[in-house]
Design a protein around this motif. Structure first.
Motif, mmCIF file in Angstrom:
data_model
loop_
_atom_site.group_PDB
_atom_site.id
_atom_site.type_symbol
_atom_site.label_atom_id
_atom_site.label_comp_id
_atom_site.label_asym_id
_atom_site.label_seq_id
_atom_site.Cartn_x
_atom_site.Cartn_y
_atom_site.Cartn_z
ATOM 1 N N ASP A 52 0.812 -1.218 0.000
ATOM 2 C CA ASP A 52 0.000 0.000 0.000
ATOM 3 C C ASP A 52 0.848 1.271 0.000
ATOM 4 O O ASP A 52 0.342 2.370 0.237
ATOM 5 C CB ASP A 52 -0.957 0.001 1.208
ATOM 6 N N GLY A 53 2.128 1.099 -0.263
ATOM 7 C CA GLY A 53 3.045 2.238 -0.232
ATOM 8 C C GLY A 53 3.790 2.362 1.071
ATOM 9 O O GLY A 53 4.777 3.100 1.168
ATOM 10 N N PHE A 54 3.334 1.616 2.102
ATOM 11 C CA PHE A 54 3.979 1.670 3.411
ATOM 12 C C PHE A 54 4.261 0.272 3.963
ATOM 13 O O PHE A 54 5.313 0.012 4.509
ATOM 14 C CB PHE A 54 3.098 2.443 4.401
ATOM 15 N N LYS A 55 3.280 -0.635 3.804
ATOM 16 C CA LYS A 55 3.418 -1.978 4.354
ATOM 17 C C LYS A 55 2.966 -3.016 3.335
ATOM 18 O O LYS A 55 2.182 -2.711 2.432
ATOM 19 C CB LYS A 55 2.585 -2.130 5.632
ATOM 20 N N LYS A 56 3.480 -4.257 3.532
ATOM 21 C CA LYS A 56 3.028 -5.383 2.736
ATOM 22 C C LYS A 56 1.848 -6.054 3.452
ATOM 23 O O LYS A 56 1.817 -6.137 4.674
ATOM 24 C CB LYS A 56 4.155 -6.399 2.562
ATOM 25 N N HIS A 57 0.888 -6.518 2.664
ATOM 26 C CA HIS A 57 -0.288 -7.196 3.213
ATOM 27 C C HIS A 57 -0.489 -8.522 2.490
ATOM 28 O O HIS A 57 -0.039 -8.706 1.354
ATOM 29 C CB HIS A 57 -1.528 -6.313 3.060
ATOM 30 N N LYS A 58 -1.239 -9.433 3.137
ATOM 31 C CA LYS A 58 -1.344 -10.791 2.626
ATOM 32 C C LYS A 58 -2.691 -11.072 1.972
ATOM 33 O O LYS A 58 -3.735 -10.612 2.429
ATOM 34 C CB LYS A 58 -1.102 -11.789 3.758
ATOM 35 N N THR A 59 -2.609 -11.865 0.912
ATOM 36 C CA THR A 59 -3.797 -12.395 0.246
ATOM 37 C C THR A 59 -3.874 -13.893 0.526
ATOM 38 O O THR A 59 -2.889 -14.605 0.363
ATOM 39 C CB THR A 59 -3.723 -12.159 -1.277
ATOM 40 N N VAL A 60 -5.055 -14.350 0.934
ATOM 41 C CA VAL A 60 -5.265 -15.779 1.181
ATOM 42 C C VAL A 60 -6.375 -16.262 0.261
ATOM 43 O O VAL A 60 -7.493 -15.730 0.287
ATOM 44 C CB VAL A 60 -5.636 -16.045 2.654
ATOM 45 N N ILE A 61 -6.064 -17.249 -0.557
ATOM 46 C CA ILE A 61 -7.040 -17.819 -1.495
ATOM 47 C C ILE A 61 -7.261 -19.273 -1.081
ATOM 48 O O ILE A 61 -6.304 -20.040 -0.908
ATOM 49 C CB ILE A 61 -6.517 -17.737 -2.941
ATOM 50 N N GLY A 62 -8.511 -19.659 -0.922
ATOM 51 C CA GLY A 62 -8.835 -20.998 -0.439
ATOM 52 C C GLY A 62 -8.639 -22.070 -1.486
ATOM 53 O O GLY A 62 -8.215 -21.815 -2.616
ATOM 54 N N THR A 63 -8.995 -23.287 -1.115
ATOM 55 C CA THR A 63 -8.857 -24.421 -2.025
ATOM 56 C C THR A 63 -9.937 -24.373 -3.099
ATOM 57 O O THR A 63 -11.063 -23.946 -2.861
ATOM 58 C CB THR A 63 -8.969 -25.753 -1.262
ATOM 59 N N GLY A 64 -9.547 -24.802 -4.296
ATOM 60 C CA GLY A 64 -10.509 -24.924 -5.378
ATOM 61 C C GLY A 64 -11.119 -23.617 -5.834
ATOM 62 O O GLY A 64 -12.177 -23.614 -6.486
ATOM 63 N N ALA A 65 -10.514 -22.490 -5.543
ATOM 64 C CA ALA A 65 -11.045 -21.193 -5.979
ATOM 65 C C ALA A 65 -10.695 -20.949 -7.443
ATOM 66 O O ALA A 65 -9.738 -21.505 -7.983
ATOM 67 C CB ALA A 65 -10.486 -20.086 -5.096
ATOM 68 N N PHE A 66 -11.505 -20.087 -8.069
ATOM 69 C CA PHE A 66 -11.253 -19.693 -9.459
ATOM 70 C C PHE A 66 -11.213 -18.176 -9.509
ATOM 71 O O PHE A 66 -12.182 -17.504 -9.132
ATOM 72 C CB PHE A 66 -12.350 -20.225 -10.379
ATOM 73 N N VAL A 67 -10.075 -17.652 -9.957
ATOM 74 C CA VAL A 67 -9.927 -16.197 -10.084
ATOM 75 C C VAL A 67 -9.849 -15.871 -11.561
ATOM 76 O O VAL A 67 -8.922 -16.310 -12.266
ATOM 77 C CB VAL A 67 -8.670 -15.687 -9.346
ATOM 78 N N GLY A 68 -10.828 -15.129 -12.062
ATOM 79 C CA GLY A 68 -10.908 -14.838 -13.483
ATOM 80 C C GLY A 68 -9.815 -13.900 -13.972
ATOM 81 O O GLY A 68 -9.141 -13.212 -13.209
ATOM 82 N N THR A 69 -9.676 -13.881 -15.283
ATOM 83 C CA THR A 69 -8.646 -13.083 -15.957
ATOM 84 C C THR A 69 -8.699 -11.615 -15.559
ATOM 85 O O THR A 69 -9.768 -11.029 -15.379
ATOM 86 C CB THR A 69 -8.836 -13.219 -17.476
ATOM 87 N N ASN A 70 -7.503 -11.029 -15.431
ATOM 88 C CA ASN A 70 -7.360 -9.579 -15.238
ATOM 89 C C ASN A 70 -8.026 -9.094 -13.958
ATOM 90 O O ASN A 70 -8.628 -8.029 -13.919
ATOM 91 C CB ASN A 70 -7.917 -8.814 -16.449
#
Length: 455
Positions: free
Chosen positions: A374-392
């Motif tokens: 965010d310009g100051f700190k790093k943050h985490k993304t957690v994606i579960g099992t079997g998820a689908f994240v679409g293009t772009n």
């Protein structure tokens, strides 16, 4: 069989002025590890061993590196540069411990092997006072010559002091030496400085050991193994030798290198069975590759753990902290950093996954990024099992995508998505009839713009 104790003294006090660098000479890397790290890694270790590193003043970085590699390393400082024997005696306190064998090596010879150190110690077990490592030089000019009579080493003659007949000798001094620990101080303390530079030279130990009734012998090795590094050109030559050695070792382990000369390996790379590496791959330090994994061309991998049957690239970049589970797929122009991707995850195209955990069998569409900073700190993304994240899609951390969740293409996700939910974030598409023509007229002041034919 009684285990002989040993002390290895590594001389690492040189400034390396010919390297034209502010970095201490022994800190320059070969195969992604410092010259010093290679030498310390080859030195005897385990029960009954001790290690001393002699550094120059104000070389704390060298001391820190020695401690990083071998926490048991004793550090001594040579405050004046008065020759190699003077440098060895900087570690007098360690020598006085009374080890069976005292080995003297140099911190700028990264190609020396553990086997050579053991061969050098062998004559001491048979009663020799001293053993010197020698090599057959293609061009012996400038090297000290090893003068041998029968199986005994008589003297080490420096090039400048050698007779015309002695200069024909091709057996040269590598500088590495093993001394009977019970006699080491008695020999070293007798070395004088009656020479043009007023320095104390370690090669004089041969004549002194013989004068005291001891035997001195030569152990031969290849010229490549004892290459010293004094210039950047020599550093590059040593890199070439090391890479050839690492590639050969990898292929002997069963790794398939399709074009070995194009693959760059680190000294600590770990391979499983049936690994395949295509041309132009760079593997940095801290990489472990499990069975059946394929790394496609033009990929760069550092500090990463790869599970079994993983596929990487082409043109993938795996940065420190990446861990891929069995069967994961990382495709072309994908970058990962501090990311754990569990078994079966697919990230096939043009994506960035950083500071993230991705559950098993999830699919990450092309152009997806985890917005972790965010310009100051790093943050985490957690994606579960079997998820689908679409293009772009952009996943703005901190955010959690649930198990089995579906993210519609083109979405900017800023809120957590529950398990099995669908999230879609897009502005409604609008069409303005004639809008393009009006825009052109506005920009051109009413002039007609002719469309140019495509070539």
């Amino acid at each position: 069989m009684t285990v002989r104790s040993s002390l290895t003294i590594v001389l690492a006090a040189g400034e390396g002025t010919r390297m034209r660098s502010s970095l201490p000479k022994v800190m320059h890397p070969v195969a992604q590890a410092s010259l010093l790290a290679h030498v310390l890694g080859a030195a005897p270790k385990g029960t009954g061993t001790s290690l001393a590193v002699v550094i120059g003043p104000d070389h704390q970085a060298v001391a820190d590196e020695a401690k990083r590699i071998r926490s048991d390393a004793l550090i001594f400082v040579q405050r004046e540069r008065l020759g190699t024997a003077h440098a060895v005696l900087a570690a007098r306190e360690a020598i006085a411990q009374g080890m069976d064998d005292v080995l003297v090596a140099f911190g700028d010879t990264p190609l020396i092997t553990p086997e050579t150190f053991e061969r050098l110690r062998a004559p001491l077990r048979k009663g020799a006072a001293l053993a010197v490592l020698g090599f057959r030089a293609a061009d012996p000019t400038g090297y000290g010559r090893l003068v041998v009579e029968g199986d005994q080493l008589v003297a080490i003659r420096e090039h400048a002091d050698a007779s015309p007949e002695e200069r024909k000798i091709t057996l040269c001094n590598a500088g590495v030496m093993a001394i009977d620990g019970r006699r080491a101080l008695a020999i070293l303390d007798r070395i004088g400085n009656a020479n043009s530079k007023g320095e104390y030279y370690l090669p004089d130990a041969v004549g002194i050991a013989r004068a005291q009734g001891g035997e001195a012998v030569v152990i031969e090795t290849s010229e490549d193994e004892v290459r010293g590094i004094n210039t950047k050109a020599q550093l590059a030559e040593a890199e070439g030798v090391m890479q050839a050695r690492l590639r050969k070792a990898a292929m002997e382990q069963g790794v398939t290198l399709i074009a070995p000369e194009t693959v760059y390996l680190a000294a600590d790379t770990i391979f499983g069975k049936d690994v395949t590496i295509e041309p132009f791959v760079v593997i940095g330090p801290g990489v472990s590759i499990s069975d059946g994994t394929v790394i496609h061309s033009f990929s760069h991998i550092v500090q990463t753990t790869l599970g079994k049957n993983v596929s990487i690239g082409p043109y993938a970049r795996l940065r420190p902290g990446t861990s891929l589970g069995d069967g994961a797929r990382i495709g072309n122009f994908v970058e990962t950093k501090a990311a754990t991707l569990e078994a079966g995850v697919k990230v096939n195209h043009l994506s960035y996954i950083g500071d993230a955990t991705v559950g098993a069998n999830s699919n990450i569409g092309a152009g997806t990024i985890t917005c972790n900073y965010d310009g100051f700190k790093k943050h985490k993304t957690v994606i579960g099992t079997g998820a689908f994240v679409g293009t772009n899609s952009s996943l703005v951390a901190p955010v959690r995508i649930g198990n089995g969740a579906y993210i519609g293409s083109g979405s900017v996700i800023t809120k957590d998505v529950p398990d099995d939910a669908m999230a879609l974030e897009r502005n409604q598409q609008t069409i303005r009839e004639g809008g393009a023509a009006r825009y052109r007229e506005m920009k051109t002041g009413g002039k007609k713009v002719e469309k140019k034919p495509e070539k």
